[in-house]
Design an enzyme around this catalytic site. Structure first.
Site, mmCIF file in Angstrom:
data_model
loop_
_atom_site.group_PDB
_atom_site.id
_atom_site.type_symbol
_atom_site.label_atom_id
_atom_site.label_comp_id
_atom_site.label_asym_id
_atom_site.label_seq_id
_atom_site.Cartn_x
_atom_site.Cartn_y
_atom_site.Cartn_z
ATOM 1 N N LYS A 57 36.825 30.630 68.384
ATOM 2 C CA LYS A 57 36.323 32.048 68.608
ATOM 3 C C LYS A 57 34.784 31.859 68.723
ATOM 4 O O LYS A 57 34.095 32.470 69.438
ATOM 5 C CB LYS A 57 36.744 33.200 67.952
ATOM 6 C CG LYS A 57 36.273 34.551 68.638
ATOM 7 C CD LYS A 57 35.663 35.287 67.197
ATOM 8 C CE LYS A 57 35.043 36.611 67.810
ATOM 9 N NZ LYS A 57 34.481 37.176 66.665
ATOM 10 N N ASN A 75 33.892 38.734 60.399
ATOM 11 C CA ASN A 75 34.292 39.724 59.597
ATOM 12 C C ASN A 75 33.613 40.784 59.408
ATOM 13 O O ASN A 75 33.272 41.441 58.227
ATOM 14 C CB ASN A 75 34.312 38.973 58.257
ATOM 15 C CG ASN A 75 35.610 38.041 58.206
ATOM 16 O OD1 ASN A 75 36.804 37.924 58.439
ATOM 17 N ND2 ASN A 75 34.926 36.688 57.939
ATOM 18 N N HIS A 116 40.851 42.298 68.669
ATOM 19 C CA HIS A 116 41.422 43.020 69.736
ATOM 20 C C HIS A 116 42.082 42.450 70.790
ATOM 21 O O HIS A 116 43.326 42.803 71.301
ATOM 22 C CB HIS A 116 40.192 43.986 70.335
ATOM 23 C CG HIS A 116 39.556 44.947 69.220
ATOM 24 N ND1 HIS A 116 40.443 45.896 68.603
ATOM 25 C CD2 HIS A 116 38.391 44.801 68.425
ATOM 26 C CE1 HIS A 116 39.364 46.417 67.839
ATOM 27 N NE2 HIS A 116 38.316 45.636 67.670
#
Length: 400
Positions: free
Chosen positions: A273, A185, A293
């Site tokens: 991730k 974040n 992305h």
């Protein structure tokens, strides 16, 4: 080096005892052929990426090798995209569009180190003094003329880097994990500063483990969500100390990928991730992290369904993208997403032209729109934009 491996297909004969090694077969190397000067070799390092050169691509469908149709355990077993050819075409074209970025990425890997990605102690940090900490965190306030945000944040520095030395710098696994947690974040540049502040204020993980949360939160405050992140980091450190007598994750280097995932996923805040970043950047395993992305670009390209979450996208793409292509394609997609706000026009055009063997016709029958190679050659065009971004902001783009 040992030969590359891929999953063995087919069934095992009845009564046979199948070992873990039996599940994999050697990948036969592609036949070598003469390479024209300046040609970019897929999966290989090249010092010619700054030049605009057209890679060798098939001109008819006969030159396209059909991939396996149903990768095992994919959440979308009937989705045959991306094909290996699409992945390599995207990698090749993006490596030329983002040539300055890619060249530095190659340099960072020359000595065999694992300094790319989160958890690296950069040098371009603001001066800082932390009250109550065990050390004063200070750093340079200006960059040497030869440095970029990328080189100083990721260890590829002409003044302090390890390129050319006989002993590569190996980043500890715990540094990689904590650095990746701090990158959640926020931008890579901010999380790199937060990690460096933490390491310079608390040189050992034992000091972080034993400290009260407040001084640690102060050190990493710039990265946001400090209270949550520090609590999770201290739980990990205390768990490791209780189980193994020390705060270390070096034992993960001896485990296979699935065991690493199982070991790390038990910690709150450590998701697919984060684990994938540790596997790919630190342990140098063929894994394919899916950040915001990569996820958005894959959606636009039709590589994943519109309903795909980031977790299911990771599961699917990690099985579709060729192992040798994963690292390059990941960092290039993240860089491209940062520079061009996840626009896929160039990727779609370059892939279509490479696989189809020609330019995409424009609206005028007498003219064609510029091919992807011509787009790279246009003064003040997309390549200049990519290079400018790299030299000014690209420290934010190694792992989104």
């Amino acid at each position: 080096p040992p030969p590359a491996k891929k999953p063995k297909t087919g069934t095992t004969s009845p009564g046979a005892v199948e070992t873990e090694e039996d599940k994999w077969v050697d990948v036969k190397p592609e036949p070598k052929s003469p390479t024209p000067p300046g040609k970019v070799l897929r999966g290989k390092k090249s010092s010619h990426l700054s030049a605009i050169v057209k890679p060798e691509t098939p001109t008819t469908n006969k030159g396209i090798v059909r991939s396996e149709t149903k990768p095992p355990d994919s959440p979308y077993p009937n989705l045959e995209r991306p094909t290996p050819e699409e992945c390599w075409c995207a990698r090749d074209s993006l490596a030329q569009l983002h040539a300055a970025f890619f060249r530095h990425k190659e340099q960072a890997q020359e000595d065999g180190s694992n300094q790319l990605g989160p958890g690296n102690l950069g040098t371009a940090l603001p001066k800082l003094a932390l009250p109550g900490a065990t050390a004063t965190a200070t750093a340079t306030s200006a960059l040497p003329s030869t440095e970029t945000p990328y080189t100083t944040l990721h260890g590829v520095s002409t003044s302090v880097g390890t390129i050319g030395t006989s002993m590569p710098t190996i980043k500890p696994v715990l540094d990689s994990l904590v650095g990746t947690i701090l990158s959640q974040n926020t931008t890579d540049a901010t999380s790199a500063i937060a990690f460096a502040n933490l390491k310079r204020a608390f040189p050992s993980w034992e000091e972080v483990r034993l400290s009260k949360p407040a001084p640690i939160e102060l050190a990493v405050k710039c990265g946001g969500l400090a209270t949550i992140k520090v609590a999770r980091i201290q739980i990990i450190l205390n768990t490791l100390h209780q189980e193994r007598g020390e705060a270390s994750l070096e034992y993960l280097r001896e485990l296979d990928d699935e065991s690493v995932k199982k070991e790390l996923s038990r910690f709150k805040g450590v998701g697919p991730k984060t684990i994938s970043c540790v596997l790919m950047f630190c342990l140098k395993r063929p894994d394919f992290p899916v950040d915001a992305h990569v996820w958005k670009i894959a959606l636009s390209l039709g590589w994943i369904p519109k309903s795909a979450s980031r977790d299911t996208a990771y599961t699917h793409l990690n099985r579709r993208v060729p192992d040798a292509c994963k690292f390059d394609l990941h960092v290039l997609l993240v860089e491209h997403g940062k520079v061009f706000k996840n626009d896929v026009g160039f990727i779609r055009k370059a892939t279509a032209e490479q696989l189809g063997g020609g330019s995409i016709p424009g609206g005028d029958d007498k003219k064609q729109t510029p091919g992807w190679m011509e787009l790279l050659e246009q003064p003040g065009g997309i390549k200049d934009r990519a290079d400018t971004y790299f030299f000014t902001k690209s420290g934010k783009s190694v792992c989104g």
